[in-house]
Design an enzyme around this catalytic site. Structure first.
Site, mmCIF file in Angstrom:
data_model
loop_
_atom_site.group_PDB
_atom_site.id
_atom_site.type_symbol
_atom_site.label_atom_id
_atom_site.label_comp_id
_atom_site.label_asym_id
_atom_site.label_seq_id
_atom_site.Cartn_x
_atom_site.Cartn_y
_atom_site.Cartn_z
ATOM 1 N N ASP A 32 22.236 14.747 13.000
ATOM 2 C CA ASP A 32 21.466 14.678 14.236
ATOM 3 C C ASP A 32 22.404 14.346 15.385
ATOM 4 O O ASP A 32 23.294 13.503 15.256
ATOM 5 C CB ASP A 32 20.381 13.599 14.133
ATOM 6 C CG ASP A 32 19.372 13.905 13.040
ATOM 7 O OD1 ASP A 32 19.054 15.090 12.859
ATOM 8 O OD2 ASP A 32 18.903 12.964 12.380
ATOM 9 N N ASN A 83 15.386 17.794 10.950
ATOM 10 C CA ASN A 83 16.722 18.395 10.932
ATOM 11 C C ASN A 83 17.456 17.987 9.659
ATOM 12 O O ASN A 83 17.763 16.811 9.475
ATOM 13 C CB ASN A 83 17.518 17.943 12.161
ATOM 14 C CG ASN A 83 18.919 18.531 12.187
ATOM 15 O OD1 ASN A 83 19.201 19.515 11.517
ATOM 16 N ND2 ASN A 83 19.802 17.912 12.962
ATOM 17 N N ASN A 95 16.243 12.374 13.176
ATOM 18 C CA ASN A 95 15.284 13.463 13.372
ATOM 19 C C ASN A 95 14.891 13.995 12.000
ATOM 20 O O ASN A 95 15.691 14.626 11.318
ATOM 21 C CB ASN A 95 15.911 14.570 14.223
ATOM 22 C CG ASN A 95 14.939 15.698 14.540
ATOM 23 O OD1 ASN A 95 13.958 15.916 13.832
ATOM 24 N ND2 ASN A 95 15.199 16.415 15.617
ATOM 25 N N SER A 151 4.054 2.923 8.605
ATOM 26 C CA SER A 151 3.325 2.152 7.620
ATOM 27 C C SER A 151 4.337 1.662 6.591
ATOM 28 O O SER A 151 5.113 2.442 6.041
ATOM 29 C CB SER A 151 2.275 3.045 6.956
ATOM 30 O OG SER A 151 1.401 2.297 6.165
ATOM 31 N N GLU A 165 18.551 8.162 8.904
ATOM 32 C CA GLU A 165 17.750 9.240 9.484
ATOM 33 C C GLU A 165 17.530 9.020 10.977
ATOM 34 O O GLU A 165 17.480 7.889 11.455
ATOM 35 C CB GLU A 165 16.398 9.306 8.763
ATOM 36 C CG GLU A 165 15.463 10.413 9.217
ATOM 37 C CD GLU A 165 15.998 11.815 8.955
ATOM 38 O OE1 GLU A 165 16.889 12.236 9.739
ATOM 39 O OE2 GLU A 165 15.558 12.465 8.000
ATOM 40 N N HIS A 221 0.815 -1.222 0.000
ATOM 41 C CA HIS A 221 0.000 0.000 0.000
ATOM 42 C C HIS A 221 0.847 1.270 0.000
ATOM 43 O O HIS A 221 0.310 2.369 -0.137
ATOM 44 C CB HIS A 221 -0.976 -0.014 1.184
ATOM 45 C CG HIS A 221 -0.340 0.155 2.523
ATOM 46 N ND1 HIS A 221 -0.047 -0.908 3.355
ATOM 47 C CD2 HIS A 221 0.062 1.259 3.195
ATOM 48 C CE1 HIS A 221 0.501 -0.458 4.467
ATOM 49 N NE2 HIS A 221 0.578 0.857 4.396
ATOM 50 N N ASP A 239 0.192 -7.655 0.949
ATOM 51 C CA ASP A 239 0.550 -6.247 1.162
ATOM 52 C C ASP A 239 2.059 -6.134 1.347
ATOM 53 O O ASP A 239 2.569 -5.928 2.450
ATOM 54 C CB ASP A 239 -0.205 -5.707 2.380
ATOM 55 C CG ASP A 239 -0.098 -4.196 2.512
ATOM 56 O OD1 ASP A 239 0.448 -3.564 1.591
ATOM 57 O OD2 ASP A 239 -0.558 -3.662 3.534
#
Length: 441
Positions: free
Chosen positions: A246, A242, A239, A391, A237, A218, A285
Site C-alpha cells: 500500500d 490491495n 488498504n 468489532s 495492513e 464474539h 466478551d
C-alpha cells in the site's frame, strides 16, 4: 489479444462486484466514484487541512455529488497502485496496463490488482497518463535494526520497555473517522474467516505479543462461526482491497509504502470460558488467538502494550481514547458486513459506567442493561464511535508516548455515532490474570 483478455479476467475476477459505484467527474476533469467523504483520502486531506485556501474550499464544494447514508458524498478520483491519481476507465482503454499484462510477472500483476477501481463498468482500472515505474519510488525510511525482534515471543513485552505500544507515524493524525497514517497503529490485525472457499474479513484484533492476538469473544465464539471459521490474520495492513504494497503520497513529496502484507495462520482460538455469546449483556466478551508462527517486528507490525492500571477507577482529566481499524463488523440481522477499505481512526471521550448505563436503550422487554467492572464505555458523540474501528479491535489510550489496549470493541447502538449513546467495551485490565494464565510459551 485473447491471451491478454484471459489475464484480465484472472486478475480482476476476484475484485468485481455486481453493484458498482456511481461514476462521476471531478472538478479537474478526472473520472471518479461518488463515495462517502470518509472513503476519499485526497479530499479528506483537504478537508482536514486547517490552512486550506478559498480555492481548496471551492474544490470541495464542487466535488460534492450527494449523500451516502446521511454522510456527504464526494466525487473521488481513483488512485493507482503507485499512489498516483488517474482516470477510472475500462481496462481495455488503458494502454499502460495492457502493456503490463503482456508480461504477467508478480510485480506487474500486483500493480494491476492494486489499481482496480469501481467504475461504470465492472472491469475498470485506475489508469494514469504518465505512470511511475512499477518499482515504486518511496520516501526513504531510516534503516532500523529492530532489537525488539528478540522480544517477539509468546509473552507480551514488558510495558516499561520500548517494544510495545509505539508507532512511528509521520505527520499529524486526523481524527473524526478519517484515514490514519499508513504506519500508525501497527498492532492492528484483520481476521480472515473462511467458508466454502470464500474468504471474509469480519473482525479485528490487536497483536499483544509475537504469538497472540487480543480480540472479542464474539469474534471467536457464537453466531459468527455460522458465517465462517477464523483461519488467518493479516498484519501490516492498510488498504484491505490491495493485495500488494500500500502506498500514499506524503506532504514532503514522494510516496510512502508499507512492507508486503504478512499473513499468519491461526493455531487456535481461545474465548473466555465464561463468555456466553447469546446473552444480551455480553459479559466476558474477550478472547485470544494463538498464531502458528512468530510475528515479525517491523515499522508496520509490532505489539500494543497491555494496560498498566484500571483507568476507569480514577480516570485522568480529559481522558480521551482512540479506536482504529477498518470499521468491520457483521450485522447479524441481514448478514451484511459494513467496512472501509482503508484504516480509519477516531478519538472518543471516556464515559463513566453509571452514565453509560442510564443512556443505553432498554431491551425490547423493557429490561435495562446493567454493566459491571469488566466493561467500560466511550463515545456518545454524533458521527464518532467504534464504527470507525473493528468489532474485536482495541480501544486505546496513549500514555507516556505509548499506546495501551484498555478496551475491546464489544457492542453499541444499532445506528453508529448516536448522541449520548456510548459504545460498550470489554475492560481489558479486569482480564489481565486470565490473559497471563492462558498464554503458553
Amino acid at each position: 489479444m485473447f491471451l491478454i483478455w484471459t489475464f484480465i479476467v484472472a486478475v480482476l475476477a476476484i475484485q468485481t462486484k455486481s453493484v458498482v459505484a456511481q461514476s462521476c467527474r471531478t472538478p479537474n476533469g478526472l473520472n471518479g466514484n461518488c463515495v462517502s467523504v470518509y472513503e476519499c483520502q485526497a479530499l479528506l486531506a483537504i478537508l482536514n487541512n486547517q490552512r486550506r485556501t478559498q480555492q481548496d474550499e471551492k474544490f470541495l464544494r464542487d466535488s460534492q455529488c450527494g449523500t451516502k447514508n446521511s454522510v456527504p458524498a464526494v466525487c473521488c478520483p481513483c488512485n493507482a497502485a503507485d499512489g498516483q491519481q488517474g482516470n477510472c476507465v475500462n481496462i481495455n482503454s488503458c494502454p499502460y496496463v495492457l502493456q503490463l499484462l503482456k508480461n504477467p510477472n508478480e510485480a506487474n500483476l500486483n500493480y494491476v490488482r492494486g489499481s482496480v477501481c469501481q467504475g461504470s463498468e465492472q472491469q475498470s482500472i485506475c489508469c494514469v497518463t504518465a505512470p511511475q515505474s512499477t518499482a515504486v519510488t518511496t520516501t526513504p525510511r531510516p534503516k532500523r535494526v529492530h532489537a525488539c525482534q528478540s522480544e517477539m515471543t509468546a509473552t507480551p513485552p514488558n510495558p516499561e520497555g520500548k517494544c510495545c505500544g509505539r508507532d512511528i507515524a509521520v505527520g499529524d493524525k486526523i481524527v473524526g473517522g478519517a484515514p490514519a497514517s499508513i504506519d500508525s497503529y501497527p498492532w492492528l490485525v484483520v481476521i480472515e474467516y473462511v467458508r466454502l472457499e470464500r474468504t471474509m474479513l469480519l473482525c479485528g484484533g490487536a497483536l499483544i505479543s509475537g504469538k497472540y492476538v487480543l480480540t472479542a469473544g464474539h469474534c471467536v465464539k457464537g453466531a459468527i462461526l455460522d458465517v465462517g471459521t477464523p483461519k488467518t490474520v493479516r498484519l501490516g495492513e492498510y488498504n484491505t482491497t490491495n493485495p500488494g504494497r500500500d502506498c500514499v503520497s506524503v506532504s514532503a513529496g514522494g510516496t510512502d509504502c508499507t512492507d508486503p502484507l504478512v499473513k499468519i495462520g491461526i493455531e487456535k482460538t481461545i474465548p473466555h470460558p465464561d463468555y456466553q455469546p447469546y446473552h444480551f449483556l455480553r459479559k466476558h466478551d474477550i478472547g485470544l488467538i494463538r498464531l502458528q508462527s512468530i510475528a515479525p517486528f517491523t515499522d508496520f507490525i509490532r505489539p500494543i502494550c497491555l494496560p498498566s492500571t484500571d483507568y476507569t477507577v480514577n480516570p485522568p482529566s480529559k481522558f480521551a481514547l482512540t479506536v482504529a481499524g477498518w470499521g468491520r463488523y457483521l450485522q447479524f440481522d441481514n448478514g451484511t458486513v459494513r467496512s472501509s477499505k482503508i484504516k480509519l481512526h477516531v478519538t472518543l471521550p471516556f464515559v463513566q459506567r453509571d452514565v453509560c448505563e442510564a443512556n443505553q436503550k432498554p431491551l425490547r422487554n423493557g429490561q435495562r442493561i446493567t454493566l459491571w467492572k469488566g466493561q467500560m464505555c466511550a463515545g456518545g458523540e454524533a458521527g464518532k464511535d467504534s464504527c470507525k474501528g473493528d468489532s474485536g479491535g482495541p480501544l486505546m489510550y496513549e500514555h507516556s508516548k505509548k499506546y495501551e489496549a484498555v478496551g475491546i470493541v464489544s457492542f453499541g447502538p444499532e445506528k453508529c455515532g448516536q448522541i449520548d449513546i456510548p459504545g460498550v467495551y470489554t475492560n481489558v485490565y479486569e482480564y489481565l490474570p486470565w490473559i497471563q494464565n492462558t498464554i503458553e510459551p
